[in-house]
Design a protein around this motif. Structure first.
Motif, PDB file in Angstrom:
ATOM      1  N   MET A  63      22.628  33.372  17.903  1.00 27.58           N
ATOM      2  CA  MET A  63      21.464  33.668  17.050  1.00 27.58           C
ATOM      3  C   MET A  63      20.592  34.712  17.731  1.00 27.58           C
ATOM      4  O   MET A  63      20.592  34.896  18.912  1.00 27.58           O
ATOM      5  N   ALA A  64      19.824  35.411  16.907  1.00 32.12           N
ATOM      6  CA  ALA A  64      18.941  36.406  17.496  1.00 32.12           C
ATOM      7  C   ALA A  64      17.660  36.430  16.677  1.00 32.12           C
ATOM      8  O   ALA A  64      17.175  35.398  16.235  1.00 32.12           O
ATOM      9  N   GLY A  65      17.148  37.570  16.452  1.00 28.32           N
ATOM     10  CA  GLY A  65      15.930  37.684  15.659  1.00 28.32           C
ATOM     11  C   GLY A  65      14.731  37.433  16.534  1.00 28.32           C
ATOM     12  O   GLY A  65      14.830  36.862  17.609  1.00 28.32           O
ATOM     13  N   PRO A  66      13.580  37.856  16.051  1.00 26.26           N
ATOM     14  CA  PRO A  66      12.336  37.683  16.788  1.00 26.26           C
ATOM     15  C   PRO A  66      12.058  36.202  17.009  1.00 26.26           C
ATOM     16  O   PRO A  66      12.666  35.347  16.388  1.00 26.26           O
ATOM     17  N   GLY A  67      11.143  35.917  17.844  1.00 25.76           N
ATOM     18  CA  GLY A  67      10.726  34.534  18.095  1.00 25.76           C
ATOM     19  C   GLY A  67      10.365  33.884  16.770  1.00 25.76           C
ATOM     20  O   GLY A  67      10.312  34.530  15.740  1.00 25.76           O
ATOM     21  N   HIS A  68      10.094  32.601  16.807  1.00 28.02           N
ATOM     22  CA  HIS A  68       9.922  31.822  15.588  1.00 28.02           C
ATOM     23  C   HIS A  68       8.787  32.314  14.709  1.00 28.02           C
ATOM     24  O   HIS A  68       7.739  31.708  14.618  1.00 28.02           O
ATOM     25  N   ASN A  69       9.010  33.394  14.026  1.00 29.82           N
ATOM     26  CA  ASN A  69       8.047  33.858  13.040  1.00 29.82           C
ATOM     27  C   ASN A  69       8.560  33.492  11.654  1.00 29.82           C
ATOM     28  O   ASN A  69       9.433  32.660  11.505  1.00 29.82           O
ATOM     29  N   GLY A  70       8.015  34.110  10.656  1.00 32.99           N
ATOM     30  CA  GLY A  70       8.385  33.722   9.304  1.00 32.99           C
ATOM     31  C   GLY A  70       9.604  34.438   8.748  1.00 32.99           C
ATOM     32  O   GLY A  70      10.056  34.108   7.664  1.00 32.99           O
ATOM     33  N   HIS A  71      10.143  35.402   9.509  1.00 27.31           N
ATOM     34  CA  HIS A  71      11.285  36.146   8.981  1.00 27.31           C
ATOM     35  C   HIS A  71      12.442  35.239   8.604  1.00 27.31           C
ATOM     36  O   HIS A  71      12.983  35.324   7.508  1.00 27.31           O
ATOM     37  N   LEU A  72      12.788  34.379   9.540  1.00 28.80           N
ATOM     38  CA  LEU A  72      13.944  33.521   9.308  1.00 28.80           C
ATOM     39  C   LEU A  72      13.744  32.647   8.078  1.00 28.80           C
ATOM     40  O   LEU A  72      14.628  32.536   7.230  1.00 28.80           O
ATOM     41  N   LYS A  73      12.575  32.051   7.987  1.00 27.81           N
ATOM     42  CA  LYS A  73      12.315  31.178   6.834  1.00 27.81           C
ATOM     43  C   LYS A  73      12.426  31.949   5.527  1.00 27.81           C
ATOM     44  O   LYS A  73      12.998  31.468   4.546  1.00 27.81           O
ATOM     45  N   SER A  74      11.887  33.146   5.536  1.00 26.39           N
ATOM     46  CA  SER A  74      11.945  33.969   4.323  1.00 26.39           C
ATOM     47  C   SER A  74      13.397  34.248   3.938  1.00 26.39           C
ATOM     48  O   SER A  74      13.785  34.135   2.774  1.00 26.39           O
ATOM     49  N   ILE A  75      14.183  34.606   4.921  1.00 23.89           N
ATOM     50  CA  ILE A  75      15.590  34.911   4.667  1.00 23.89           C
ATOM     51  C   ILE A  75      16.318  33.695   4.118  1.00 23.89           C
ATOM     52  O   ILE A  75      17.016  33.771   3.105  1.00 23.89           O
ATOM     53  N   VAL A  76      16.121  32.568   4.789  1.00 20.03           N
ATOM     54  CA  VAL A  76      16.798  31.344   4.355  1.00 20.03           C
ATOM     55  C   VAL A  76      16.382  30.968   2.943  1.00 20.03           C
ATOM     56  O   VAL A  76      17.218  30.619   2.106  1.00 20.03           O
ATOM     57  N   ASP A  77      15.089  31.073   2.666  1.00 13.65           N
ATOM     58  CA  ASP A  77      14.611  30.727   1.326  1.00 13.65           C
ATOM     59  C   ASP A  77      15.257  31.603   0.263  1.00 13.65           C
ATOM     60  O   ASP A  77      15.701  31.109  -0.775  1.00 13.65           O
ATOM     61  N   ARG A  78      15.294  32.890   0.540  1.00  9.76           N
ATOM     62  CA  ARG A  78      15.856  33.803  -0.459  1.00  9.76           C
ATOM     63  C   ARG A  78      17.327  33.492  -0.708  1.00  9.76           C
ATOM     64  O   ARG A  78      17.784  33.464  -1.854  1.00  9.76           O
ATOM     65  N   ILE A  79      18.059  33.282   0.375  1.00 10.43           N
ATOM     66  CA  ILE A  79      19.488  32.998   0.216  1.00 10.43           C
ATOM     67  C   ILE A  79      19.697  31.693  -0.541  1.00 10.43           C
ATOM     68  O   ILE A  79      20.537  31.605  -1.437  1.00 10.43           O
ATOM     69  N   GLU A  80      18.895  30.684  -0.207  1.00 15.11           N
ATOM     70  CA  GLU A  80      19.064  29.399  -0.882  1.00 15.11           C
ATOM     71  C   GLU A  80      18.742  29.505  -2.362  1.00 15.11           C
ATOM     72  O   GLU A  80      19.413  28.903  -3.204  1.00 15.11           O
ATOM     73  N   LYS A  81      17.737  30.268  -2.666  1.00 15.34           N
ATOM     74  CA  LYS A  81      17.374  30.457  -4.081  1.00 15.34           C
ATOM     75  C   LYS A  81      18.508  31.156  -4.835  1.00 15.34           C
ATOM     76  O   LYS A  81      18.907  30.731  -5.922  1.00 15.34           O
ATOM     77  N   LEU A  82      19.029  32.213  -4.241  1.00 15.26           N
ATOM     78  CA  LEU A  82      20.133  32.936  -4.891  1.00 15.26           C
ATOM     79  C   LEU A  82      21.364  32.042  -5.021  1.00 15.26           C
ATOM     80  O   LEU A  82      22.065  32.062  -6.033  1.00 15.26           O
ATOM     81  N   ASN A  83      21.609  31.247  -4.004  1.00 13.27           N
ATOM     82  CA  ASN A  83      22.753  30.344  -4.062  1.00 13.27           C
ATOM     83  C   ASN A  83      22.609  29.328  -5.195  1.00 13.27           C
ATOM     84  O   ASN A  83      23.600  29.006  -5.861  1.00 13.27           O
ATOM     85  N   GLU A  84      21.410  28.865  -5.397  1.00 16.05           N
ATOM     86  CA  GLU A  84      21.198  27.912  -6.489  1.00 16.05           C
ATOM     87  C   GLU A  84      21.483  28.557  -7.840  1.00 16.05           C
ATOM     88  O   GLU A  84      22.130  27.963  -8.701  1.00 16.05           O
TER      89      GLU A  84
END
Lengths: 80, 80, 80, 80
Positions: free
Chosen positions: C1-22
């Motif tokens: 895993m990578a990405g910046p420290g625990h900011n909101g980027h990851l959550k945003s990405i996960v949310d978007r993917i989950e929404k599209l998956n639904e």
DNA sequence: GATGCGCTTTAAATGC
DNA sequence: GCATTTAAAGCGCATC
């Protein structure tokens, strides 16, 4: 992993798979060769691949239909 | 489509590729059969695949090494 | 895993993917529904699927060919 | 093929399925785009997929649990 | 940049 | 009819 203790079964299995894989790879190279030859004759490989894929689908669809017709005819007492 | 006007070349190419594809598919089924047989003997297919892949990589690495050694020996005037 | 420290980027990405998956799953269910409806009208789903797949391939092959012809015509100065 | 004689039912069914399939594909491309964007930000796609899958399983497990609790409470006369 | 390969995920067939 | 098992498709990766 499972299987009996270290007897020859595993080796036999691995050998057979590896042999089949080699033959499969060789066929893949043959296919690549035919495509290359076609390209040398002026054909477009990408289009050619699509055509082959389309024919495959057509063939599958046709076989499905024939199988279905057979079922119908069988149900109607027109076959065995 | 490219290639010469509608002569027999295209048909010949398509036929050859389709024949090779069928043989390739048949080999794939053979491989599946061997895996199924192994599973019936208690082996774990997923692990087995890893083993085969690892052996393939090992083999490739060894060939790399041999090729490299050959290069060295050639540079040293120990070959051709 | 990578990405910046625990900011909101990851959550945003996960949310978007989950929404599209639904949404994607919902469409899959819609498709299943249409097939079920077709089955209720006496159609054979398996054949129907093959037909759809064959049409998709045909369409793709045709588009490839048209794209190729456009290229040829362009090369011949017959287009833009 | 089954269904009524060659009326418009089949065409309607095929059209609807193809339309839904296109929308489903479009969503798939959107998802791919989000993954690509995440990758560009330094995230590992493979791990990201694992995370999404894990969350999906968690969610399913939680729903299972809630459903089970509801059953218990119902049996205990604590609900309807 | 294109092609083959393997993994992951999803749909279908089948047996209980 | 449901749950398991197996076939198929899509996707990312590695290779050339």
């Amino acid at each position: 992993m499972a299987g009996p203790g270290h007897n020859g079964h595993l080796k036999s299995i691995v050998d057979r798979i590896e042999k089949l894989n080699e033959e499969k790879s060789a066929l893949g190279e043959d296919i690549t060769g035919v495509y290359a030859e076609a390209k040398g004759q002026g054909f477009d490989i990408k289009v050619l691949r699509k055509v082959i894929a389309a024919r495959k689908m057509d063939k599958a669809a046709r076989q499905e239909m024939e199988s279905l017709m057979e079922t119908y005819m069988h149900n109607l007492g027109m076959l065995g």
